[in-house]
Write an enzyme that holds these catalytic residues in place. Structure first.
Site, short mmCIF file in Angstrom:
data_model
loop_
_atom_site.label_atom_id
_atom_site.label_comp_id
_atom_site.label_asym_id
_atom_site.label_seq_id
_atom_site.Cartn_x
_atom_site.Cartn_y
_atom_site.Cartn_z
N GLU A 85 -0.65 24.59 -20.45
CA GLU A 85 -1.86 25.25 -20.96
C GLU A 85 -2.10 25.04 -22.46
OE1 GLU A 85 -2.15 29.37 -19.93
OE2 GLU A 85 -2.22 28.97 -17.78
N GLU A 129 0.54 27.40 -11.40
CA GLU A 129 0.75 28.84 -11.64
C GLU A 129 -0.41 29.62 -11.04
OE1 GLU A 129 1.16 30.45 -15.60
OE2 GLU A 129 2.56 28.87 -16.18
C1 NOJ Z 1 0.04 31.39 -18.07
C2 NOJ Z 1 1.25 31.05 -18.88
O1 NOJ Z 1 1.63 29.73 -18.65
C3 NOJ Z 1 2.44 31.97 -18.63
O2 NOJ Z 1 3.38 31.73 -19.61
C4 NOJ Z 1 1.95 33.41 -18.58
O3 NOJ Z 1 3.02 34.30 -18.50
C5 NOJ Z 1 0.99 33.56 -17.44
N1 NOJ Z 1 -0.16 32.74 -17.72
C6 NOJ Z 1 0.53 35.01 -17.20
O4 NOJ Z 1 -0.24 35.46 -18.25
#
Ligand code: NOJ
Length: 466
Positions: A189, A377
């Site tokens: 991200e 994710e």
């Molecule tokens: C995306 C991120 O990659 C991760 O580190 C984070 O904990 C999650 N979103 C949830 O917010």
């Protein structure tokens, strides 16, 4: 508080709305679909200064007063450093195929460059070997936001020196682990670590401003493409990707006067980091002010930005509704928060909006250069309570049914999505929000570090049983 209550009630009421997903069985995704869990070094490892590890920007940021909501830090986190064997075993016990984790750059190179830390290198060998021994595939993220502090002191992502440092780091990791690891993600991200860390100051390193944002954006995009080239050159049969946050962006009240606001948010949050890699350049069409980024170009950068990833990871958590506004400058648009729209939200006030993942799969699947998509994710934080060793997280199970129903819909319409990794294996350190939001399939009782499989974990386990 009242708004929060209304939203939570709406969340429960929304169960009825998505009833079509109630009967979802995971075997309909097919034999080859990959199921996994994801986590990240700073959020789980702890051992922040153990065995020669150098400090990262997140160690530094969390040790400053007032940066993290509950005053916590990742010094211990869920102590994955010492619990990795059990945690990998837990992943395997849920019948998952993939264990996604990240390498901490400053555990390997304590000051970012030059000399390496043998104990840190060994730690990741141990994690990788354990995955293989237990029959679960390691998927490795090279950069999940924990930049070595020594590099930040030289400007971090805003300084072009970061490119050479990143190239050396990736080359080292590819040579060191490439014979055992075939699946790589260069970055996690970039929109989040650059936007929150170098423009809003809400994440480490806590920097603010448009100039810093543009420089960091350009260097991150170059580093992502360079990283991809290195993995492809160094690792035989590599499967190389990178992960992107994405959100469905919609006009407030459906009004056309808000369409420009939508286009700008879309450019900033969904297009800015992937389009240069696809050879499309930065999205000036929707956001002409981005043109200023060219001040930081050097000869050959247009070409250097391109890389044809084997897959892209998409990570979707919420929808954004936006409208035009007199503030802030440049974007002239703002978000209408979910709480003000009385929609279902999770514990971090992110809107629960299952169709969003479908829309994002369609959007990213429509790019000519995208060959394969993995949901690297997706997950939800809800209020979990541990009673007699049990966590009955019905809302989370419903969340997965609803979101997965939408992933299935996209897949059935021909979008090449062939994997889904849950965020996250265990509860962990949620950056500036601290430990309160719990995203895990496994509950962690922080004072004892004991793990308990939530009902959602048991749901995956039984669904994925052969
Ligand atoms: C995306 C991120 O990659 C991760 O580190 C984070 O904990 C999650 N979103 C949830 O917010």
């Amino acid at each position: 508080m009242i708004l929060r209550l209304i939203s939570t009630t709406l969340f429960f009421m929304s169960f009825g709305l998505y009833a079509q997903s109630d009967s979802l069985e995971l075997n309909v995704f097919g034999e080859d679909f990959l199921w996994g869990v994801a986590c990240a070094s700073y959020q789980v490892e702890g051992a922040w200064d153990a065995d020669g590890k150098g400090p990262s920007v997140w160690d530094d940021f969390t040790h400053q007063k007032g940066k993290i909501k509950d005053g916590s830090n990742g010094d211990v986190a869920v102590d994955f450093y010492n619990n990795y064997k059990d945690d990998i075993a837990l992943s395997k016990s849920m019948n998952l195929d993939v264990f996604r984790f990240s390498l901490s750059w400053s555990r390997i190179f304590p000051s970012g460059v030059d000399s390496v830390n043998q104990k840190g290198i060994e730690f990741y060998h141990n994690v990788i070997d354990e995955c293989h021994a237990q029959g679960i595939e390691p998927w490795v993220t090279l950069y999940h936001w924990d930049l070595p502090l020594a590099l930040e002191e030289q400007g971090g992502w805003t300084d072009r020196m970061i490119l050479d440092a990143f190239i050396d780091y990736v080359t080292f990791c590819a040579k060191e682990y490439g014979s055992k690891v075939k699946n790589w993600m260069i970055m996690n991200e970039p929109a989040a670590f650059v936007g929150l860390g170098y423009m809003m100051g809400y994440h480490a390193p806590g920097k603010k401003g448009v100039t810093k944002f543009l420089k960091a954006t350009h260097h991150a995009c170059l580093a992502m493409a360079e990283g991809g080239r290195i993995i492809r050159a160094e690792v035989e049969n590599a499967n190389v990707g990178s992960t992107f946050s994405c959100s469905s962006i919609e006009p407030y009240k459906g009004k056309t006067k808000n369409n420009k606001a939508v286009a700008k948010f879309d450019a900033m949050l969904n297009r800015l980091y992937i389009e240069p890699a696809l050879g499309l350049g930065y999205p000036y069409d929707a956001f002409p002010a981005f043109k200023r980024i060219e001040k930081y170009f050097e000869k050959g950068d247009e070409e250097r930005l391109k890389f044809d990833f084997d897959f892209i990871g998409i990570q979707n958590y919420f929808r954004m509704v936006v409208k035009r506004s007199w503030f802030p400058p440049l974007i002239w648009a703002k978000e209408v928060p979910a709480l003000k729209r009385y929609v279902p939200v999770n514990e971090m006030n992110f809107e629960i909006y299952p169709e969003g993942i479908y829309k994002m799969l369609k959007k990213f699947g429509a790019y000519g250069g995208v060959k394969r998509i993995i949901v690297t994710e997706n997950g939800v934080c809800v209020t979990d309570s541990l009673e007699n060793g049990q966590v009955h997280d019905e809302e989370r199970i419903q969340f997965f049914k609803d979101y997965l129903g939408q992933v299935l819909k996209a897949k059935n319409e021909g979008i090449p999505v062939d994997g889904y990794f849950v965020w996250s294996l265990t509860d962990n350190f949620e950056w500036s929000e601290g430990y309160e939001p719990r995203f895990g399939l496994i509950y962690v009782d922080y004072p004892t570090q004991k793990r308990y499989m939530k009902d959602s974990g048991k749901w995956f386990k039984s669904q994925l049983e052969n």
